[in-house]
Write a protein that holds these residues in place. Sequence first.
Motif, PDB file in Angstrom:
ATOM      1  N   LYS A  33       0.927 -10.985  -1.626  1.00 42.56           N
ATOM      2  CA  LYS A  33       1.257 -10.251  -0.405  1.00 42.56           C
ATOM      3  C   LYS A  33       0.544  -8.914  -0.448  1.00 42.56           C
ATOM      4  O   LYS A  33       0.332  -8.337  -1.507  1.00 42.56           O
ATOM      5  N   VAL A  34       0.155  -8.436   0.715  1.00 44.16           N
ATOM      6  CA  VAL A  34      -0.598  -7.195   0.837  1.00 44.16           C
ATOM      7  C   VAL A  34       0.238  -6.206   1.643  1.00 44.16           C
ATOM      8  O   VAL A  34       0.838  -6.568   2.666  1.00 44.16           O
ATOM      9  N   PHE A  90     -10.076  -8.552  -3.227  1.00 43.97           N
ATOM     10  CA  PHE A  90      -8.801  -8.124  -3.790  1.00 43.97           C
ATOM     11  C   PHE A  90      -7.644  -8.555  -2.897  1.00 43.97           C
ATOM     12  O   PHE A  90      -6.597  -8.999  -3.400  1.00 43.97           O
ATOM     13  N   TYR A  91      -7.785  -8.440  -1.582  1.00 42.39           N
ATOM     14  CA  TYR A  91      -6.732  -8.895  -0.674  1.00 42.39           C
ATOM     15  C   TYR A  91      -6.438 -10.382  -0.885  1.00 42.39           C
ATOM     16  O   TYR A  91      -5.275 -10.806  -0.885  1.00 42.39           O
ATOM     17  N   GLY A 124       2.321   1.552  -5.703  1.00 41.04           N
ATOM     18  CA  GLY A 124       2.583   0.332  -4.955  1.00 41.04           C
ATOM     19  C   GLY A 124       1.930  -0.887  -5.576  1.00 41.04           C
ATOM     20  O   GLY A 124       2.377  -1.416  -6.593  1.00 41.04           O
ATOM     21  N   MET A 125       0.821  -1.347  -4.988  1.00 41.97           N
ATOM     22  CA  MET A 125       0.212  -2.601  -5.396  1.00 41.97           C
ATOM     23  C   MET A 125      -0.403  -2.535  -6.792  1.00 41.97           C
ATOM     24  O   MET A 125      -0.631  -3.582  -7.414  1.00 41.97           O
ATOM     25  N   PHE A 126      -0.679  -1.332  -7.301  1.00 43.69           N
ATOM     26  CA  PHE A 126      -1.306  -1.201  -8.606  1.00 43.69           C
ATOM     27  C   PHE A 126      -0.352  -0.665  -9.676  1.00 43.69           C
ATOM     28  O   PHE A 126      -0.810  -0.303 -10.755  1.00 43.69           O
ATOM     29  N   LYS A 127       0.930  -0.611  -9.403  1.00 45.15           N
ATOM     30  CA  LYS A 127       1.838  -0.047 -10.399  1.00 45.15           C
ATOM     31  C   LYS A 127       1.987  -0.991 -11.585  1.00 45.15           C
ATOM     32  O   LYS A 127       1.911  -2.221 -11.449  1.00 45.15           O
ATOM     33  N   GLN A 163       5.867  -6.329  -7.771  1.00 48.34           N
ATOM     34  CA  GLN A 163       6.309  -7.590  -7.187  1.00 48.34           C
ATOM     35  C   GLN A 163       5.158  -8.453  -6.686  1.00 48.34           C
ATOM     36  O   GLN A 163       5.369  -9.603  -6.284  1.00 48.34           O
ATOM     37  N   VAL A 164       3.943  -7.927  -6.716  1.00 48.07           N
ATOM     38  CA  VAL A 164       2.786  -8.686  -6.244  1.00 48.07           C
ATOM     39  C   VAL A 164       2.327  -9.638  -7.337  1.00 48.07           C
ATOM     40  O   VAL A 164       2.169  -9.244  -8.500  1.00 48.07           O
TER      41      VAL A 164
END
Length: 458
Positions: free
Chosen positions: A356-357, A350-351, A390-393, A398-399
């Motif tokens: 970006k992480v 996933f990373y 954050g990363m899953f919204k 923005q990811v």
Amino acid sequence: MGTPTPKINRLFASSSPKIGPNPSFDLHAFTQSPVKKDGKQHIVTPKVVQQNMVTRSKGKRKGKEISLGMSNEIGSNSDFEDEVASPSSKKKKVDSGKTSNPKKENEFHNVLQKDVKNGQTSKRNRAKPKLKVKKVQTRFCTYTNIKAIEHIKLRLKSKKQLQMFRETPFGHFLDLPNIKVHPQLIRSLMYAETDNDRDDMFIIKLNGEELFFGIREFAIISGLKCGMPSEFVSDHNSPNRLMDSYFPNQQRVLKSELISFYEGSICVGDDDLLKMSILYFISTFLFSTEPSKSYVSRLDFDLVESGEYRNYPCGNDCFYETLASVSHQLSGDPSYYRVRGFPLALQVWFYECCSKVDPFVATRIRNYIPRILNWQTSQDILYFDYLKRGMFKTYGNQVVFSNITPANDELPLLTELPDLPRPRTTTSDTPFVHGSLFEALKNEVVNVGIEFTIFNLF
């Protein structure tokens, strides 16, 4: 002496501070002075309420009687227990000389008195409370023994012993950075899984992009040997020297017993110490399960004792064990779930798919092969709500997510893998095939080699 001023019932009193003995307005109701009884003053309930107390307007329906408005005020004020007007739910014509039904009036009076004493309103006006049912969220747990590498380094004290382990197919894990499995991240990935019928890959959709985690991605991330199935057969009826020597008179060995034995003070030779280290690594790191309720596979005992582990495609079994644990497992919404296999590979994959992480989640520290050696995770607890915002919204994320592609140095990890087609993606009209990328890269390498050879000839 003059005529005494009558005491006006305050229920019908005017707001004017000066009230004469003969008020200028018509009360349209019979009032009485307080009556003394048992040394206390009591106000007698009015018995007649005339019809002309209702509000009227030309061309409109009749309004409610003012007696209903009085009852609402009484319910919130204990000073008015003895002042109750007769209710009138239906609009009927009442003669000025007739009184209301005393039986219904007494019943209403008794019910209202009971509600007033309890500090409640009438049952017919009381709203039923809405019960909020709190949904129980699934608790996630993983059993990956992250400290296995640390314990192996402690047991293999000499450089010779460490070098022997480094030469095995699992030697690159000695360079594993400070990393841990985040169960809530695995949970987030499982919730993002698409509705598909594939049993050979894990497919998720994030920010409009479908991501594929198959055995090729697993090989690129973990560096474990994956390929055609082995012909090695484990015979449970045949004796196993390693098992008989250190776990005598046991048909099966619990993983908790293996952990206690290896992490304790054991004294064995270099060869057996290496074999026990490999067995400990496979059972507790690659094939993680609850130690107190699961057993060490007899196949692993036979592979390690015979030395066939060097050629056995251990990555096949590890991948499908992990896939079976995370794919299509949350349909029943369980209250507690244990992730088996090697979820750390899924986490690092996933990373690699992220543009970006979040530094609070993980940080890339180098560029090694395999890719599992490049990421260092946070040691803090990672919460599901934090990832969801954050990363899953879903909105405003923005990811940028994209599927990983093998580099030239990673192609040898894929040489023994069959070409498996990918399902059609939602972001492109043409299907993307695993093997097509591999063949294209291989042909490109061959063409570059031919051009370089021709260039040297001239």
